[in-house]
Every structure is written in C-alpha cells, then in structure tokens.
Design an enzyme around this catalytic site. Sequence first.
Site, PDB file in Angstrom:
ATOM      1  N   ASP A   1      -6.178  -2.879  -6.563  1.00 56.41           N
ATOM      2  CA  ASP A   1      -6.181  -3.642  -4.769  1.00 56.41           C
ATOM      3  C   ASP A   1      -5.025  -5.178  -4.889  1.00 56.41           C
ATOM      4  O   ASP A   1      -4.624  -5.648  -5.250  1.00 56.41           O
ATOM      5  CB  ASP A   1      -7.642  -4.061  -4.884  1.00 56.41           C
ATOM      6  CG  ASP A   1      -8.103  -4.466  -3.409  1.00 56.41           C
ATOM      7  OD1 ASP A   1      -6.695  -4.868  -2.964  1.00 56.41           O
ATOM      8  OD2 ASP A   1      -9.051  -4.566  -3.147  1.00 56.41           O
TER       9      ASP A   1
ATOM     10  N   CYS B   1       0.809  -1.045  -0.266  1.00 55.86           N
ATOM     11  CA  CYS B   1      -0.587  -0.241   0.115  1.00 55.86           C
ATOM     12  C   CYS B   1       0.797   1.288   0.046  1.00 55.86           C
ATOM     13  O   CYS B   1       1.031   2.127   0.881  1.00 55.86           O
ATOM     14  CB  CYS B   1      -1.155  -0.160   1.105  1.00 55.86           C
ATOM     15  SG  CYS B   1      -1.491  -1.339   1.550  1.00 55.86           S
ATOM     16  N   SER B   2       1.303   2.167  -1.263  1.00 61.45           N
ATOM     17  CA  SER B   2       2.523   2.300  -1.777  1.00 61.45           C
ATOM     18  C   SER B   2       2.982   4.376  -1.578  1.00 61.45           C
ATOM     19  O   SER B   2       3.541   4.383  -1.117  1.00 61.45           O
ATOM     20  CB  SER B   2       3.859   1.957  -2.585  1.00 61.45           C
ATOM     21  OG  SER B   2       2.550   2.088  -2.909  1.00 61.45           O
ATOM     22  N   ALA B   3       1.256   4.396  -1.696  1.00 68.15           N
ATOM     23  CA  ALA B   3       1.137   5.885  -2.382  1.00 68.15           C
ATOM     24  C   ALA B   3       1.161   6.711  -1.076  1.00 68.15           C
ATOM     25  O   ALA B   3       1.254   6.233  -0.044  1.00 68.15           O
ATOM     26  CB  ALA B   3       0.077   6.004  -3.401  1.00 68.15           C
TER      27      ALA B   3
ATOM     28  N   CYS C   1      -0.225   4.544  11.325  1.00 72.59           N
ATOM     29  CA  CYS C   1       0.112   5.721  12.254  1.00 72.59           C
ATOM     30  C   CYS C   1      -0.664   5.688  12.793  1.00 72.59           C
ATOM     31  O   CYS C   1      -1.086   6.997  13.729  1.00 72.59           O
ATOM     32  CB  CYS C   1       0.561   6.862  11.774  1.00 72.59           C
ATOM     33  SG  CYS C   1      -0.459   7.450  10.307  1.00 72.59           S
TER      34      CYS C   1
ATOM     35  N   GLY D   1       4.253   7.033  -0.808  1.00 70.17           N
ATOM     36  CA  GLY D   1       5.334   6.509  -1.598  1.00 70.17           C
ATOM     37  C   GLY D   1       7.170   7.003  -0.838  1.00 70.17           C
ATOM     38  O   GLY D   1       8.021   6.269  -0.778  1.00 70.17           O
ATOM     39  N   ASN D   2       6.897   7.477   0.683  1.00 67.21           N
ATOM     40  CA  ASN D   2       8.328   7.624   1.228  1.00 67.21           C
ATOM     41  C   ASN D   2       8.369   6.402   1.444  1.00 67.21           C
ATOM     42  O   ASN D   2      10.112   6.423   1.700  1.00 67.21           O
ATOM     43  CB  ASN D   2       7.671   8.198   2.415  1.00 67.21           C
ATOM     44  CG  ASN D   2       7.655   9.562   2.255  1.00 67.21           C
ATOM     45  OD1 ASN D   2       7.673  10.596   1.186  1.00 67.21           O
ATOM     46  ND2 ASN D   2       6.406  10.318   3.594  1.00 67.21           N
TER      47      ASN D   2
ATOM     48  N   GLU E   1      -0.851   0.822  -5.081  1.00 66.54           N
ATOM     49  CA  GLU E   1      -1.451   1.147  -4.752  1.00 66.54           C
ATOM     50  C   GLU E   1      -3.133   1.213  -5.390  1.00 66.54           C
ATOM     51  O   GLU E   1      -3.285   1.447  -6.612  1.00 66.54           O
ATOM     52  CB  GLU E   1      -1.083   2.620  -5.076  1.00 66.54           C
ATOM     53  CG  GLU E   1      -1.561   3.669  -4.695  1.00 66.54           C
ATOM     54  CD  GLU E   1      -2.272   4.136  -3.467  1.00 66.54           C
ATOM     55  OE1 GLU E   1      -1.354   4.172  -2.351  1.00 66.54           O
ATOM     56  OE2 GLU E   1      -3.391   4.296  -2.528  1.00 66.54           O
TER      57      GLU E   1
ATOM     58  N   ASP F   1       1.698  -1.546   4.710  1.00 71.71           N
ATOM     59  CA  ASP F   1       1.366  -0.052   5.137  1.00 71.71           C
ATOM     60  C   ASP F   1       0.057   0.739   4.755  1.00 71.71           C
ATOM     61  O   ASP F   1       0.220   1.830   4.677  1.00 71.71           O
ATOM     62  CB  ASP F   1       2.601   1.000   5.246  1.00 71.71           C
ATOM     63  CG  ASP F   1       2.727   2.521   6.121  1.00 71.71           C
ATOM     64  OD1 ASP F   1       2.513   2.240   7.397  1.00 71.71           O
ATOM     65  OD2 ASP F   1       3.176   3.350   5.042  1.00 71.71           O
TER      66      ASP F   1
HETATM   67  C1  LIG Z   1      -0.644   4.334   4.630  1.00 72.42           C
HETATM   68  S1  LIG Z   1      -0.757   5.183   3.066  1.00 72.42           S
HETATM   69  C2  LIG Z   1       1.155   4.586   2.809  1.00 72.42           C
HETATM   70  C3  LIG Z   1       1.905   5.270   3.205  1.00 72.42           C
HETATM   71  C4  LIG Z   1       2.824   5.134   2.390  1.00 72.42           C
HETATM   72  N1  LIG Z   1       3.270   3.979   2.630  1.00 72.42           N
HETATM   73  C5  LIG Z   1       4.368   6.184   2.932  1.00 72.42           C
HETATM   74  O1  LIG Z   1       5.235   5.535   2.895  1.00 72.42           O
HETATM   75  O2  LIG Z   1       4.352   7.367   1.247  1.00 72.42           O
HETATM   76  C6  LIG Z   1      -1.648   3.642   2.376  1.00 72.42           C
HETATM   77  C7  LIG Z   1      -1.983   3.864   0.876  1.00 72.42           C
HETATM   78  O3  LIG Z   1      -2.747   2.107   1.132  1.00 72.42           O
HETATM   79  C8  LIG Z   1      -3.104   2.819  -0.212  1.00 72.42           C
HETATM   80  N2  LIG Z   1      -4.475   1.775  -0.395  1.00 72.42           N
HETATM   81  C9  LIG Z   1      -5.336   1.499   0.015  1.00 72.42           C
HETATM   82  N3  LIG Z   1      -6.432   0.030   0.759  1.00 72.42           N
HETATM   83  C10 LIG Z   1      -4.988  -0.416  -0.771  1.00 72.42           C
HETATM   84  C11 LIG Z   1      -5.756  -1.666  -1.155  1.00 72.42           C
HETATM   85  N4  LIG Z   1      -6.497  -2.620  -1.040  1.00 72.42           N
HETATM   86  N5  LIG Z   1      -4.480  -1.547  -1.980  1.00 72.42           N
HETATM   87  C12 LIG Z   1      -3.696  -1.109  -2.722  1.00 72.42           C
HETATM   88  N6  LIG Z   1      -3.740  -0.710  -1.225  1.00 72.42           N
HETATM   89  C13 LIG Z   1      -4.448   0.326  -0.684  1.00 72.42           C
HETATM   90  C14 LIG Z   1      -3.677   4.029  -0.212  1.00 72.42           C
HETATM   91  O4  LIG Z   1      -4.456   4.863  -0.878  1.00 72.42           O
HETATM   92  C15 LIG Z   1      -2.861   4.861   0.541  1.00 72.42           C
HETATM   93  O5  LIG Z   1      -2.259   5.799   0.013  1.00 72.42           O
END
Ligand SMILES: C[S@@+](CC[C@H](N)C(=O)[O-])C[C@H]1O[C@@H](n2cnc3c(N)ncnc32)[C@H](O)[C@@H]1O
Length: 494
Positions: A311, A249-251, A402, A253-254, A273, A331
């Site tokens: 997903d 769950c990467s955006a 978090c 992207g940090n 993402e 994450d």
């Molecule tokens: C907490 S953020 C991740 C922050 C990221 N790890 C960083 O450090 O920049 C969670 C992300 O998971 C994505 N997300 C939620 N459900 C998801 C899924 N089923 N598959 C992939 N991404 C998902 C959200 O859109 C969100 O961008």
Amino acid sequence: MARTKTAATAPSGASAKTSRNGRLSNAERSAYFARREAAKVLRLVLRGDARRRAVGSIKSLVYSPSVKNKKATFALVCQTLKHLSIIKQVLDSASILNSKWKRQEELVYILTYDILFGQEISLVGDAEKFLMLHKGAIQSALARLLVRNKVKSIEDLMALYQTPDVPKPRYVRVNTLKMDVDSAVLELGKQFVVQKDDLVPDLLILPPGCDLHDHPLIVNGCVFLQGKASSMVAAALAPKPGWKVLDACSAPGNKTVHLAALMKGKGKIVACELNKERVRRLKDTIKLSGAASIFINSLNQPEDIEVLHGDFLNLDPKDPAYSEVRAILLDPSCSGSGTAAERLDHLLPSHASGDVHIHLLFGHTADPTEMERLNKLSAFQKKALRHALSFPGVERVVYSTCSIHQVENEDVIKSVLPIAMSFGFQLATSFPQWNCRGLPVFEGSEHLLRTDPVEDKEGFFIALFVKGNIIDRSKNPTMPSSYNSKETCSGFEK
Ligand SMILES: C[S@@+](CC[C@H](N)C(=O)[O-])C[C@H]1O[C@@H](n2cnc3c(N)ncnc32)[C@H](O)[C@@H]1O
C-alpha cells in the site's frame, strides 16, 4: 448501408457442404465456437451493465486468454450490442422463446443478429437449428417493426437505432529504450499511415481501428499501445536521467516504463502496487519494455525497477530509502469514466438514454450508488496525493486520473492545495500549449489539464505540483513562461 459481415459468419456455400456430406466445414466450426465465446462475453457485459458493476470492459473480456477466436468474438459482441434494441424488439414480437432459450438469451441475441443482419447461418447447433426453424417468425416480426417505425428498409431502421461509432486514432508510444522514434515510424509505415504527435515526442498516431495486437513491434515491446492522454502524464512529470522516482500506484505499468524511457534507463524507479494480480502484470510490462535489464543506478551498477507489492499509503516518507525520491507519479484508482468510449460503454444498454452527451461532458451523475462510489474514490485520491506531497526530497508530483468527474479531479486538487503550499509546492502548468484546462472552480485551476471526452475521445486529468523555488522554465518545456490559454474545451466556460 452495407450489412455487417462478421468473421464468425459461415461463408455462403458452407451449409451446402454440410448438407452434402454431413460434416462441419472449418468455417462452420469456427463460427459455431465464436458464437458461443461471444455469448459468454455478452452475458458478462450485460450482467455487469445491469448491476452497474462491470467485471471488465468489452475489450478486456474478449482479449482474455480464455477467448480463442478474438476477432470474430469481438465483432459479434459489438455488432450484437449495437443492434440489441432491434433484436430484443424482434424477439419479443416473434414470441418464440420458451424458458429454455430465455436462459440462453445471449446466444439467442447473437444468432438473431446473424439471421437479421449478418449472413445465413447453417444448422450446426441446437440453438442454430431452433432459430432457423423460426426464421420466418423472426423476419415477420422485423417487417412489423419496420412498419411501426415508418421506415422502408432494414438500413433505415439500423440508422434510427444505431449508436454512432466513436472513431479515434490509434496511438502508440515508442519505447525508446528499445527503438528510436524514426525507426518505429519507418517500420510501422510499411503497413499504416503514421504521423508523429505534435505534443508528446515519442507518441505516434495511426489510423482509427488498425489492429496492432499481434504486430511484431507490440509483441517485442518496441512500441506500446498507449493513448495520448495517458502518455502525457510521465511527460508532464519530466523526470531527469539519474533521478530516483516513485510510481505510487503503478500497475499495469504503462507509465512506469514510460518513466524509464524518459530517464533513458539511468537512475532508479520504485513502482508500488497494492493488488497482487496486477503486480504480476506490472512485472510483465517491465520485462517487455526491457527496462529490467538496462537500468543503471548512481553507482553505475545494473538495477531493476524495484517493484513493491504493498500500500503506497504505508510507505513512510521519513524512511531513508525514500529520502532521495525527487519525483512521484500518482495515478490512483479512479472511476475510469473518461475512458468509457474507449471501453465501448456507449454500446451498453445503460448508455442508451439521451443524456449520455451531458454525462460525457461534465461527468454529472444522479445515481446515488455511483455518487457514493465517487466520493469513496475521491477520499482515497486526496489521501494519496497528500501522502505523495509529504515526501521530503520530492520536487515534482504529477497527479492523474482517467475520470471526467470534478470530484476526482479539481476537487481533489483544491482540497490538498493548502497543505501542498505549506510543503512549498505550487501548481505548474503542464503542456501550456494545450487549451483544455481545469474546470474554473478555484483560483489556479487554469494550471490543471483536462482532455476533452468528446473532442479527444477520452477524458483525462493531469495536475502537476512543483516545489516553488525550483521551477526552472528553461529546463522544463512543459511549463509556461506565462499562462495564456484560450478556452476551447467543449462546454467549459471560464
Ligand atoms: C489507474 S491504475 C494505474 C495505472 C498505471 N499508472 C498505468 O499507467 O499503467 C491504479 C492502480 O493503483 C493500484 N492501487 C490502488 N490503491 C493503491 C494503494 N493504496 N497503493 C498502491 N497501489 C494502489 C490499483 O490496484 C491499480 O493497479
């Protein structure tokens, strides 16, 4: 206490100039626009807070591209929020607002802040003219408020109502794909006092409040604004150069680009993402980090970080494309309750009640709507973690949030632990020297890591699963030879 001077406040003399030649000075013009930009942000913030559904944090709203005068807008929004309780009482008591001005109450709050606590404002707009016409009534209302609160000065009144600031060091992570840590220390050291973090080797500590948004090292991607806890996640996973790693769950992207740096640009990263908009941000982060152009795969060919818009739950663990994935960083979306202070939530009216501290420490909530939201998040988090653990070639999985809520943290781990063990995983202790561990709600929770929302100013949670037969302590500095932690986490008795 010195009165706060915002950048939006016209310097003294500006109004004299206006009245002399009837034209706006630059300072007046920028103050006029900053007040309107601040009013728009304040409206979104207050409405979101009233509905308990924020459209964005104060910072993210101010730093959106549509806001031009960011510094002045940020200062005005924060100062107005800090004094909102006084401002509202004064306006109530002065009884000067008709329905027209009530519809623009956020702008009225901001102007009243400037009249009461800032510097003199000039008569540059209708709202300014209206409030300056009633300046006497506003000041009399303030005088009555002083008497009612048995204080002599406005400073005493401010001290009575002010929510304490949360000073927090500014952390930056050096993007070692572009710059080594010592060079970053030298470069940033020209402007700031810089210290290296004692836990995460590529993390630097700068003084609280230093503004780095426009710093050349930020703009060119040599350093990233990333908190300590957030930087501990990829470090806990500790992927080796050459591995194939999945960021589930990467955006924005940090952590993806932190993984890339830890892997020294060697191997393969797949970043998944779900959200289309956020995929764009993810791609921007990857581009800025330089990871896109330097990654080398096992065949020694240049390779981009692979961005999957979709997903994570739909990725098939049996798909040969994932058979070589050795580590997964998960994450997932969470309540974000651990970054409430960072998001300046303590300035919001909903946080004005006395139980904020209890909430900060334990994440207790009595609000049924909030509980329902947390349960939904928790259900997704459990599903995603079970899915991550089911990839056959995976040796290490890190799960992070978090959030300060047990339901998103320890409860998630506890519920997946039996299945994790059936796949051959066990919990490992990331950063054993870190004292604040998981809440003691099941055997083994001492392996989990929490950051303390009060002490560390952000509440994060990290759990590390490692396939049992491949725990190699000599090669993994984040693992202990034995676990022997003292309890120091605020309020958590073991
Ligand atoms: C907490 S953020 C991740 C922050 C990221 N790890 C960083 O450090 O920049 C969670 C992300 O998971 C994505 N997300 C939620 N459900 C998801 C899924 N089923 N598959 C992939 N991404 C998902 C959200 O859109 C969100 O961008």
